[in-house]
Scaffold this motif. Structure first.
Motif, PDB file in Angstrom:
ATOM      1  N   MET A   1       0.852  -1.197   0.000  1.00  0.00           N
ATOM      2  CA  MET A   1       0.000   0.000   0.000  1.00  0.00           C
ATOM      3  C   MET A   1       0.885   1.243   0.000  1.00  0.00           C
ATOM      4  N   ALA A   2       0.592   2.178  -0.880  1.00  0.00           N
ATOM      5  CA  ALA A   2       1.397   3.394  -1.002  1.00  0.00           C
ATOM      6  C   ALA A   2       1.305   4.227   0.272  1.00  0.00           C
ATOM      7  N   THR A   3       2.403   4.882   0.611  1.00  0.00           N
ATOM      8  CA  THR A   3       2.420   5.748   1.785  1.00  0.00           C
ATOM      9  C   THR A   3       1.689   7.048   1.479  1.00  0.00           C
ATOM     10  N   PRO A   4       0.678   7.427   2.267  1.00  0.00           N
ATOM     11  CA  PRO A   4      -0.054   8.669   2.003  1.00  0.00           C
ATOM     12  C   PRO A   4       0.788   9.897   2.352  1.00  0.00           C
ATOM     13  N   THR A   5       0.448  11.008   1.732  1.00  0.00           N
ATOM     14  CA  THR A   5       1.113  12.266   2.076  1.00  0.00           C
ATOM     15  C   THR A   5       0.601  12.800   3.402  1.00  0.00           C
ATOM     16  N   VAL A   6      -0.720  12.714   3.613  1.00  0.00           N
ATOM     17  CA  VAL A   6      -1.319  13.264   4.832  1.00  0.00           C
ATOM     18  C   VAL A   6      -2.216  12.216   5.477  1.00  0.00           C
ATOM     19  N   SER A   7      -2.036  12.059   6.776  1.00  0.00           N
ATOM     20  CA  SER A   7      -2.971  11.282   7.585  1.00  0.00           C
ATOM     21  C   SER A   7      -3.871  12.272   8.327  1.00  0.00           C
ATOM     22  N   VAL A   8      -5.153  12.247   8.034  1.00  0.00           N
ATOM     23  CA  VAL A   8      -6.110  13.109   8.725  1.00  0.00           C
ATOM     24  C   VAL A   8      -6.693  12.312   9.884  1.00  0.00           C
ATOM     25  N   ILE A   9      -6.513  12.804  11.107  1.00  0.00           N
ATOM     26  CA  ILE A   9      -6.951  12.107  12.317  1.00  0.00           C
ATOM     27  C   ILE A   9      -8.139  12.851  12.909  1.00  0.00           C
ATOM     28  N   ILE A  10      -9.240  12.139  13.111  1.00  0.00           N
ATOM     29  CA  ILE A  10     -10.470  12.741  13.622  1.00  0.00           C
ATOM     30  C   ILE A  10     -10.896  11.980  14.868  1.00  0.00           C
ATOM     31  N   ALA A  11     -10.976  12.681  16.000  1.00  0.00           N
ATOM     32  CA  ALA A  11     -11.553  12.114  17.218  1.00  0.00           C
ATOM     33  C   ALA A  11     -13.033  12.483  17.226  1.00  0.00           C
ATOM     34  N   ALA A  12     -13.900  11.453  17.266  1.00  0.00           N
ATOM     35  CA  ALA A  12     -15.339  11.699  17.134  1.00  0.00           C
ATOM     36  C   ALA A  12     -16.076  11.204  18.363  1.00  0.00           C
ATOM     37  N   TYR A  13     -16.933  12.087  18.880  1.00  0.00           N
ATOM     38  CA  TYR A  13     -17.822  11.691  19.969  1.00  0.00           C
ATOM     39  C   TYR A  13     -19.148  12.436  19.800  1.00  0.00           C
ATOM     40  N   ASN A  14     -20.223  11.657  19.581  1.00  0.00           N
ATOM     41  CA  ASN A  14     -21.562  12.240  19.417  1.00  0.00           C
ATOM     42  C   ASN A  14     -21.518  13.443  18.469  1.00  0.00           C
ATOM     43  N   ALA A  15     -21.061  13.173  17.254  1.00  0.00           N
ATOM     44  CA  ALA A  15     -20.788  14.241  16.286  1.00  0.00           C
ATOM     45  C   ALA A  15     -21.826  14.325  15.177  1.00  0.00           C
ATOM     46  N   MET A  16     -22.998  13.779  15.389  1.00  0.00           N
ATOM     47  CA  MET A  16     -24.041  13.875  14.362  1.00  0.00           C
ATOM     48  C   MET A  16     -24.732  15.234  14.440  1.00  0.00           C
ATOM     49  N   PRO A  17     -25.094  15.809  13.284  1.00  0.00           N
ATOM     50  CA  PRO A  17     -24.887  15.314  11.909  1.00  0.00           C
ATOM     51  C   PRO A  17     -23.594  15.837  11.274  1.00  0.00           C
ATOM     52  N   TYR A  18     -22.706  16.445  12.071  1.00  0.00           N
ATOM     53  CA  TYR A  18     -21.544  17.159  11.557  1.00  0.00           C
ATOM     54  C   TYR A  18     -20.501  16.238  10.929  1.00  0.00           C
ATOM     55  N   ILE A  19     -20.437  14.998  11.412  1.00  0.00           N
ATOM     56  CA  ILE A  19     -19.365  14.111  10.963  1.00  0.00           C
ATOM     57  C   ILE A  19     -19.429  13.831   9.463  1.00  0.00           C
ATOM     58  N   THR A  20     -20.638  13.828   8.899  1.00  0.00           N
ATOM     59  CA  THR A  20     -20.767  13.527   7.470  1.00  0.00           C
ATOM     60  C   THR A  20     -20.089  14.605   6.627  1.00  0.00           C
ATOM     61  N   ARG A  21     -20.397  15.858   6.935  1.00  0.00           N
ATOM     62  CA  ARG A  21     -19.762  16.963   6.200  1.00  0.00           C
ATOM     63  C   ARG A  21     -18.260  16.990   6.454  1.00  0.00           C
ATOM     64  N   CYS A  22     -17.859  16.701   7.664  1.00  0.00           N
ATOM     65  CA  CYS A  22     -16.439  16.695   8.012  1.00  0.00           C
ATOM     66  C   CYS A  22     -15.663  15.740   7.106  1.00  0.00           C
ATOM     67  N   ILE A  23     -16.125  14.492   7.041  1.00  0.00           N
ATOM     68  CA  ILE A  23     -15.396  13.492   6.257  1.00  0.00           C
ATOM     69  C   ILE A  23     -15.519  13.767   4.761  1.00  0.00           C
ATOM     70  N   SER A  24     -16.684  14.233   4.324  1.00  0.00           N
ATOM     71  CA  SER A  24     -16.838  14.570   2.905  1.00  0.00           C
ATOM     72  C   SER A  24     -15.862  15.655   2.489  1.00  0.00           C
ATOM     73  N   SER A  25     -15.621  16.618   3.374  1.00  0.00           N
ATOM     74  CA  SER A  25     -14.697  17.709   3.033  1.00  0.00           C
ATOM     75  C   SER A  25     -13.277  17.193   2.857  1.00  0.00           C
ATOM     76  N   VAL A  26     -12.928  16.125   3.566  1.00  0.00           N
ATOM     77  CA  VAL A  26     -11.598  15.531   3.393  1.00  0.00           C
ATOM     78  C   VAL A  26     -11.551  14.723   2.101  1.00  0.00           C
ATOM     79  N   ALA A  27     -12.607  13.946   1.852  1.00  0.00           N
ATOM     80  CA  ALA A  27     -12.638  13.113   0.646  1.00  0.00           C
ATOM     81  C   ALA A  27     -12.572  13.943  -0.627  1.00  0.00           C
ATOM     82  N   GLU A  28     -13.052  15.175  -0.571  1.00  0.00           N
ATOM     83  CA  GLU A  28     -13.107  16.041  -1.751  1.00  0.00           C
ATOM     84  C   GLU A  28     -11.894  16.950  -1.874  1.00  0.00           C
ATOM     85  N   GLN A  29     -10.860  16.722  -1.091  1.00  0.00           N
ATOM     86  CA  GLN A  29      -9.679  17.575  -1.134  1.00  0.00           C
ATOM     87  C   GLN A  29      -8.993  17.515  -2.499  1.00  0.00           C
TER      88      GLN A  29
END
Length: 666
Positions: free
Chosen positions: A1-29
């Motif tokens: 597996m190729a080494t990524p340039t950036v590891s994005v670390i997210i600590a999540a606790y009771n983060a609804m509904p915000y977590i969806t937008r959070c992760i989508s914003s990373v996926a769309e970088q």
């Protein structure tokens, strides 16, 4: 597996509904998913966050890795788990409530790699009413450190870190802290970093205030937990930074922000029997950072707050907290007392004999903002005319002593000139609920560059223009121009003025980006030749032996008759011909050159204004020769051969033999 340039670390606790937008914003970088890995550690959520994370993991199977664990009570443990799993060259911590701008990671990685820095701050933007840090994001910083910038004033971990830095120093978030854990991690990273960068020209991180205000970083606890991190942060500074300006620079942040946060968010809510104990503890914690010389770096309110803390004055502190809360709600700034050229704020216990708090704790002289507005700024001849109003906020315009200050930027030479004080009835009535008015704040003045230097001409240089705004014996200086009437232009206005010492170039302009007025004498940054713009040349329609030159002169002004078309034939002969401004446009001009008045030779030419000149353009190659008779003999004028791109005209008497031979040739 190729080494990524950036590891994005997210600590999540009771983060609804915000977590969806959070992760989508990373996926769309824009950096691309192939350069990323996202590690989300679910810290025992109970609101559906866990199920949503599992769903998103199915949507982004190559990108998203989810770890579920029992609740740890804070963000430290899940972030540390993420660090243990991270493989990227860089690590970015993202809270589950927040989200990234589309190009955030690409821009931050590029900044780190270009400048070989270990930490990159991306501009933060508050969402939903959340106040984001601003002072460190005023401009891009390719490479800086904690001692020569404002980066230390943001100690949250939402930044890009080079993972090699983290692992080399064994950096982890302290698991025994639920408050201030980020300060220990980020503070250590700052101090050990080989350079820090700031991306300020792009909105990288959107910092969200949740509707339920349930952000982990906003939760408060008891006073004991609120103080637990601070001595460890102070130990970090003391152990890594020797006494001196560098340590003081960092100390200001904690003595200002953290002390205030404890006094406002924790101390008032403690039972009375534990308040004094908590205050004693705080006073002891800050003692290693405090020394008397630090006061000059602190605001008056901070000096007062620390004085009360260090002297364990509990009731006074609680009263000060109430005063600050009421002041924050008020639309009126705290009144001041002016005494012996200093201004003192009327904070609680000012000159109260029962408390004996030093006046220094109330001295706001350096904090008072001079305010100004320019209504006129223009030059006529060698004289600059200025007008407007200026006052010091909260200081009534009594015994006004405002003066104009001219200061040469390079050498520091300074001249203070008088102004005429004018009435400004009602000024200030639209702010502070009209509590402070400034009826005598107007000023008018003239600056003649030939006499402004104590009766002598101002020397060449950039002369920055300021006002020493004075009233009641207090004076505060301010550069003027950033606030001006719409009718007052900030565009550079260059002119040539006639003085007894000869002609001089003068330019009035506003600086970038601040927009303050400066007078440039002697072409330090505003040269005259670019304003001399020769145009076309042709034979005049009504006079076939007169060359007609056209062009533009964009100088704001120049002496009458000074601008000429100047010709020379290389034999010591010269001729000058005045230009005439076109009636419908003050910039354009024409000039007539009767070639019949020129002697034989090859004539070059330039557009000349006193000691300045620019070459005239070459005559058109297809320009027909002009012909005339002088004393009965035929003469002609035509473009000189091999003239290149500059004006060159041949004037000569016609050789009759050669002319006859030319005609007889078949």
């Amino acid at each position: 597996m190729a080494t990524p340039t950036v590891s994005v670390i997210i600590a999540a606790y009771n983060a609804m509904p915000y977590i969806t937008r959070c992760i989508s914003s990373v996926a769309e970088q824009s950096i691309g998913q192939d350069q990323l890995e996202v590690i989300v550690v679910d810290d025992g959520s109970t609101d559906g966050t866990s199920a949503e994370l599992d769903r998103l993991a199915d949507v982004y199977p190559e990108l998203l890795h989810v770890e579920h664990q029992e609740n740890s009570g804070g963000p430290s443990v899940p972030r540390n788990v993420g660090l243990d799993l991270a493989r990227g060259a860089f690590v970015f911590f993202l809270d589950a409530d927040d989200y990234l701008g589309p190009e955030a990671l690409e821009r931050m990685v590029a900044m780190a790699e270009k400048n070989a820095t270990d930490v990159v701050l991306g501009k933060m933007v508050g969402v939903g009413g959340r106040n984001a840090p601003k002072s460190m994001f005023r401009r891009n910083e390719p490479r800086t450190d904690v001692f020569s910038s404002r980066v230390y004033w943001t100690l949250n971990p939402m930044k890009l870190f080079r993972r090699e830095l983290i692992e080399r120093h064994g950096l982890r978030f302290p698991a025994d802290l639920s408050i201030g854990e980020d300060q220990l991690f980020v503070g250590a990273a700052y101090l050990h970093a080989s350079g820090i960068s700031v991306v300020a020209d792009y909105d990288c991180l959107f910092w969200v205030l949740r509707e339920d205000e349930g952000n982990i970083t906003r939760r408060t606890s008891d006073a004991e937990r609120g103080l637990r991190f601070l001595p460890r942060v102070i130990d970090l500074i003391v152990e890594n930074v020797p006494p001196g300006p560098g340590r003081d620079h960092l100390a200001v942040r904690h003595l200002t922000a953290d002390v205030r946060h404890f006094l406002v968010e924790h101390l008032p809510f403690e039972p009375r029997e534990t308040q004094q104990k908590a205050l004693d503890q705080l006073a002891g914690i800050i003692e290693p950072l405090w020394h008397e010389g630090l006061g000059d770096r602190l605001s008056a309110m901070t000096r007062l707050r620390l004085h009360l803390v260090r002297h364990r004055m509990l009731d006074e502190i609680l009263q000060l907290v109430r005063f600050e809360e009421e002041s924050a709600k008020s639309e009126v700034a705290t009144p001041v007392v002016v005494d012996a050229g200093r201004a003192y704020a009327r904070f609680p216990y000012f000159r109260d004999a029962d408390h004996s708090v030093p006046d220094d704790c109330y001295d706001v002289t350096s904090e008072l903002g001079p305010r100004h507005h320019v209504t006129r700024a223009e030059m006529h001849g060698s004289t600059l005319h200025l007008a407007g109003h200026a006052y010091v906020h909260r200081v009534a315009t009594e015994d006004v002593s405002t003066r104009l200050v001219l200061r040469e930027r390079t050498g520091g030479t300074e001249y203070v000139l008088p102004v005429a004080h004018t009435a400004t009835p009602g000024l200030g009535s639209d702010e502070d609920q009209g509590q402070y008015t400034y009826d005598k704040a107007g000023f008018e003045c003239t600056v003649d560059v030939t006499t402004a230097a104590d009766g002598k001409p101002l020397g060449d240089g950039f002369w920055d223009i300021s006002l020493a705004v004075g009233a009641q014996g207090l004076s505060r200086e301010v550069r003027i121009g950033s606030k001006r009437a719409d009718s007052v232009s900030g565009r550079a206005s260059t002119r040539v003025v006639d003085t007894e010492q000869g002609v001089r170039a003068a330019a009035l302009y506003t600086t970038k980006p601040h927009g303050n007025f400066t007078l440039d004498l002697g072409e330090n940054g505003h040269r005259v030749p670019p304003h001399l713009l020769p145009g076309g040349v042709r034979w005049a329609a009504d006079a076939p032996t007169e060359l007609e030159f056209t062009g533009r002169c964009t100088l704001a002004a120049y002496p009458d008759g000074a601008l000429v078309v100047s010709l020379a034939n290389g034999q010591g002969e010269t001729a000058a011909f005045p230009v005439r401004r076109t009636a419908d446009d003050g910039d354009t001009f024409t000039a007539r050159v009767p070639v019949t008045a020129l002697s034989a030779g090859t004539w070059s030419g330039e557009l000349r204004l006193a000691d300045w000149s620019v070459p005239l353009p070459a005559l058109p190659r297809n320009l027909p020769p002009a012909k005339w008779r002088r004393q009965g003999r035929p003469w002609y004028a035509k473009p000189a051969p091999d003239s290149g791109k500059q004006f060159a005209m041949l004037v000569a008497r016609t050789n009759l033999v050669k002319a006859l031979v030319s005609r007889l040739k078949p």
